[in-house]
Design an enzyme around this catalytic site. Structure first.
Site, PDB file in Angstrom:
ATOM      1  N   GLU A 102      45.120  38.135  45.642  1.00 40.10           N
ATOM      2  CA  GLU A 102      44.246  38.004  44.478  1.00 40.10           C
ATOM      3  C   GLU A 102      44.929  38.370  43.171  1.00 40.10           C
ATOM      4  OE1 GLU A 102      41.401  38.910  41.545  1.00 40.10           O
ATOM      5  OE2 GLU A 102      41.475  37.356  43.052  1.00 40.10           O
ATOM      6  N   ASP A 103      45.722  39.423  43.178  1.00 40.43           N
ATOM      7  CA  ASP A 103      46.371  39.776  41.914  1.00 40.43           C
ATOM      8  C   ASP A 103      47.819  40.167  42.159  1.00 40.43           C
ATOM      9  OD1 ASP A 103      46.526  39.999  39.218  1.00 40.43           O
ATOM     10  OD2 ASP A 103      45.609  41.985  39.082  1.00 40.43           O
ATOM     11  N   HIS A 155      41.242  44.393  44.593  1.00 39.25           N
ATOM     12  CA  HIS A 155      40.959  43.226  43.753  1.00 39.25           C
ATOM     13  C   HIS A 155      42.032  43.192  42.665  1.00 39.25           C
ATOM     14  CE1 HIS A 155      37.228  40.830  42.117  1.00 39.25           C
ATOM     15  NE2 HIS A 155      38.334  40.133  42.095  1.00 39.25           N
ATOM     16  N   ILE A 171      44.822  44.387  39.918  1.00 42.77           N
ATOM     17  CA  ILE A 171      45.728  45.535  39.851  1.00 42.77           C
ATOM     18  C   ILE A 171      46.450  45.544  38.506  1.00 42.77           C
ATOM     19  CG2 ILE A 171      46.112  45.630  42.344  1.00 42.77           C
ATOM     20  CD1 ILE A 171      48.720  44.178  41.998  1.00 42.77           C
ATOM     21  N   HIS A 188      36.860  47.696  46.059  1.00 43.56           N
ATOM     22  CA  HIS A 188      35.434  47.499  46.353  1.00 43.56           C
ATOM     23  C   HIS A 188      35.113  48.063  47.733  1.00 43.56           C
ATOM     24  CE1 HIS A 188      35.068  44.960  42.828  1.00 43.56           C
ATOM     25  NE2 HIS A 188      35.954  44.112  43.286  1.00 43.56           N
ATOM     26  N   ASN A 236      36.389  43.323  38.017  1.00 41.22           N
ATOM     27  CA  ASN A 236      37.279  42.276  38.522  1.00 41.22           C
ATOM     28  C   ASN A 236      38.726  42.691  38.303  1.00 41.22           C
ATOM     29  OD1 ASN A 236      38.890  39.724  38.434  1.00 41.22           O
ATOM     30  ND2 ASN A 236      36.921  38.845  38.971  1.00 41.22           N
ATOM     31  N   ASP A 237      39.109  42.930  37.049  1.00 48.38           N
ATOM     32  CA  ASP A 237      40.513  43.197  36.759  1.00 48.38           C
ATOM     33  C   ASP A 237      40.617  44.332  35.744  1.00 48.38           C
ATOM     34  OD1 ASP A 237      43.250  42.898  36.898  1.00 48.38           O
ATOM     35  OD2 ASP A 237      43.340  41.102  35.655  1.00 48.38           O
ATOM     36  N   ASN A 282      36.819  37.784  33.640  1.00 57.91           N
ATOM     37  CA  ASN A 282      37.606  37.890  34.864  1.00 57.91           C
ATOM     38  C   ASN A 282      38.961  38.516  34.566  1.00 57.91           C
ATOM     39  OD1 ASN A 282      39.100  37.114  37.290  1.00 57.91           O
ATOM     40  ND2 ASN A 282      37.332  35.869  37.789  1.00 57.91           N
ATOM     41  N   ASP A 298      41.055  32.140  36.083  1.00 52.42           N
ATOM     42  CA  ASP A 298      40.847  33.396  36.792  1.00 52.42           C
ATOM     43  C   ASP A 298      41.709  34.489  36.179  1.00 52.42           C
ATOM     44  OD1 ASP A 298      40.529  35.403  38.734  1.00 52.42           O
ATOM     45  OD2 ASP A 298      39.921  33.909  40.175  1.00 52.42           O
ATOM     46  N   ASN A 299      42.866  34.742  36.764  1.00 51.59           N
ATOM     47  CA  ASN A 299      43.646  35.868  36.271  1.00 51.59           C
ATOM     48  C   ASN A 299      44.741  35.443  35.301  1.00 51.59           C
ATOM     49  OD1 ASN A 299      42.072  37.391  37.921  1.00 51.59           O
ATOM     50  ND2 ASN A 299      43.503  37.303  39.612  1.00 51.59           N
TER      51      ASN A 299
HETATM   52  C1  LIG Z   1      43.589  40.804  39.395  1.00 53.78           C
HETATM   53  C2  LIG Z   1      42.498  39.898  39.308  1.00 53.78           C
HETATM   54  O1  LIG Z   1      41.825  39.806  38.319  1.00 53.78           O
HETATM   55  N1  LIG Z   1      42.296  39.148  40.311  1.00 53.78           N
HETATM   56  C3  LIG Z   1      41.231  38.204  40.333  1.00 53.78           C
HETATM   57  C4  LIG Z   1      41.777  36.859  40.396  1.00 53.78           C
HETATM   58  O2  LIG Z   1      40.742  35.950  40.562  1.00 53.78           O
HETATM   59  C5  LIG Z   1      39.914  36.122  41.697  1.00 53.78           C
HETATM   60  C6  LIG Z   1      38.912  35.043  41.781  1.00 53.78           C
HETATM   61  O3  LIG Z   1      37.896  35.241  40.847  1.00 53.78           O
HETATM   62  C7  LIG Z   1      39.215  37.413  41.581  1.00 53.78           C
HETATM   63  O4  LIG Z   1      38.399  37.610  42.710  1.00 53.78           O
HETATM   64  C8  LIG Z   1      40.248  38.480  41.439  1.00 53.78           C
HETATM   65  O5  LIG Z   1      39.631  39.658  41.179  1.00 53.78           O
HETATM   66 CA   LIG Z   2      40.249  37.826  38.611  1.00 52.85          CA
HETATM   67 CA   LIG Z   3      45.766  42.430  36.740  1.00 59.19          CA
END
Ligand SMILES: CC(=O)N[C@H]1CO[C@H](CO)[C@@H](O)[C@@H]1O
Ligand SMILES: [Ca+2]
Ligand SMILES: [Ca+2]
Ligand SMILES: *[C@@H]1O[C@H](CO)[C@@H](O)[C@H](O)[C@H]1NC(C)=O
Ligand SMILES: *[C@@H]1O[C@H](CO)[C@@H](O)[C@H](O)[C@H]1NC(C)=O
Length: 356
Positions: A55-56, A116, A118, A135, A169-170, A225, A270-271
């Site tokens: 995810e990150d 999630h 980082i 989470h 989220n981030d 996000n 997203d990120n």
């Molecule tokens: C680090 C970060 O923000 N990761 C996000 C990237 O996108 C996905 C999809 O929405 C998120 O779930 C992650 O949290």
């Molecule tokens: Ca994200």
């Molecule tokens: Ca990040």
């Protein structure tokens, strides 16, 4: 009379919800019918050992990359729903970089680890800290780890919880225990959060956290996000995934944010990361979000990475770095550069390594 008014209001409310539900699919807010034209930069291959999400990704100036893996998120697929999340490390200086799961020292509840977003932070004494949005049991906390490079391990130092730190989220860390965080939906209840998405309430925000002060510094996002800062730390970039745009915000001395501009894109962002060599923003995107919400292995969600050059200028330039219909990489969320090397992460799938 009161009951009649209430009933009428309820009827109007339901009609409104129906209308919005229709609008939701009709207006292709989720880019339902979008097909992806493949774009591949140089040599790319999937990294062995990461199959349940990435995810990150955050890369240190030295070329060590941290990858958060194994996210379980309401409404999103997971290939290993019972396996705790992990943090992987890759050394991008190696000829053939491999991923290694970092050991997490005892005293931290690893079974409920659900990482999630980082962000890394390097202290004045060069110690490296990894801040992780976690989470556990679907709550939101921020975990602070110290990275021990020799031992390839993470030592847990602290769990941060706060009333305003919900549905996080981030994060992007700018000082010891000082960070900005995004809240990607308002309601914690899954049904209400779906309703929130359908009604497009724009109730999500960016938060500033420090031990002395916690405050909302920007609000009105459909779903805030990814978040990151410019190389000079003066600007903060926030991805609004459902609004398909990136907000460029200027920081003030009190950690407040003032919006400078919004860069509108055609894809669900997203990120965000910043290319350390150029200052360009790299955005991990979902070209067709409906395929994420309704997962079909025969027709999986695709991946898309955009590069935004001259972010602060009047005419930022947007180009496609990578695009795939899901045959190689599903559900990209983030892309991060180190020299001519690119890592692309996903919500629940693998991680792609490219040499440009
Ligand atoms: C680090 C970060 O923000 N990761 C996000 C990237 O996108 C996905 C999809 O929405 C998120 O779930 C992650 O949290
Ligand atoms: Ca994200
Ligand atoms: Ca990040
Ligand atoms: C994707 O979404 C954008 C912005 O909402 C829209 O302009 C575009 O037409 C959509 N594309 C497809 C193929 O649905
Ligand atoms: C994705 O693209 C590949 C080739 O680029 C093609 O073989 C495959 O059928 C496509 N898949 C879908 C679901 O469109």
């Amino acid at each position: 009379m009161g009951k009649l008014v209430a009933l009428t209001l309820l009827g109007v409310g339901l009609a409104l919800i129906g209308e919005r539900l229709l609008a939701f699919s009709n207006r292709q807010r989720m880019n339902v019918s979008r097909e992806v034209e493949p774009v591949e930069p140089g040599n790319c291959h999937l990294i062995e050992g990461i199959e349940t999400g990435s995810e990150d990704i955050d890369i240190l100036p030295s070329g060590l990359a941290f990858i958060s893996s194994g996210l379980k998120y309401p409404g999103m697929p997971s290939f290993a729903p019972d396996k705790p999340g992990e943090i992987f490390l890759m050394d991008l200086n190696e000829q053939n970089p491999r991923a290694q799961a970092l050991k997490i020292t005892d005293g931290f509840d690893k079974a409920s680890f659900n990482p999630h977003g980082i962000s890394t932070f390097i202290n004045k004494d060069h110690s490296v800290y990894l801040y992780v949005v976690n989470h556990p049991h679907m709550k939101s906390t921020v975990e602070i780890f110290k990275f021990e490079e020799q031992q390839r391990s993470l030592v847990h130092l602290k769990t941060i919880k706060h009333e305003l730190l919900r549905n996080v989220n981030d994060i992007v860390v700018l000082g010891p225990e000082q960070f900005y965080a995004t809240r990607d939906h308002y309601f914690t209840n899954f049904f209400l959060s779906l309703l929130e998405m359908v009604l497009d309430l724009h109730w999500t925000y960016v938060l500033f956290y420090s031990p002395q002060e916690v405050k909302v510094v920007a609000q009105g996002f459909s779903s805030a996000n990814g978040i990151t800062v410019s190389l000079d730390n003066k600007y903060v970039y926030v991805a609004d995934v459902f609004a398909k745009n990136i907000h460029v915000m200027k920081r003030d001395d009190n950690w407040g944010l003032t919006q400078q501009k919004v860069i509108q894109l055609n894809t669900l962002v997203d990120n965000l990361t910043v290319d350390p060599a150029t200052g360009d923003v790299l955005a991990g995107c979902h070209p067709n979000a409906m395929k994420l919400l309704v997962y079909n292995p025969e027709d999986p969600p695709g991946s898309e990475v955009l590069r935004i050059q001259n972010v602060l200028s009047k005419k930022p330039r947007v180009s496609t770095v990578y695009a795939n219909n899901g045959s190689v990489l599903q559900g990209s969320t983030v892309a991060s550069m180190y020299h001519e090397k690119l890592l692309i992460g996903t919500i629940f799938h693998g991680v792609l390594y490219c040499e440009l």
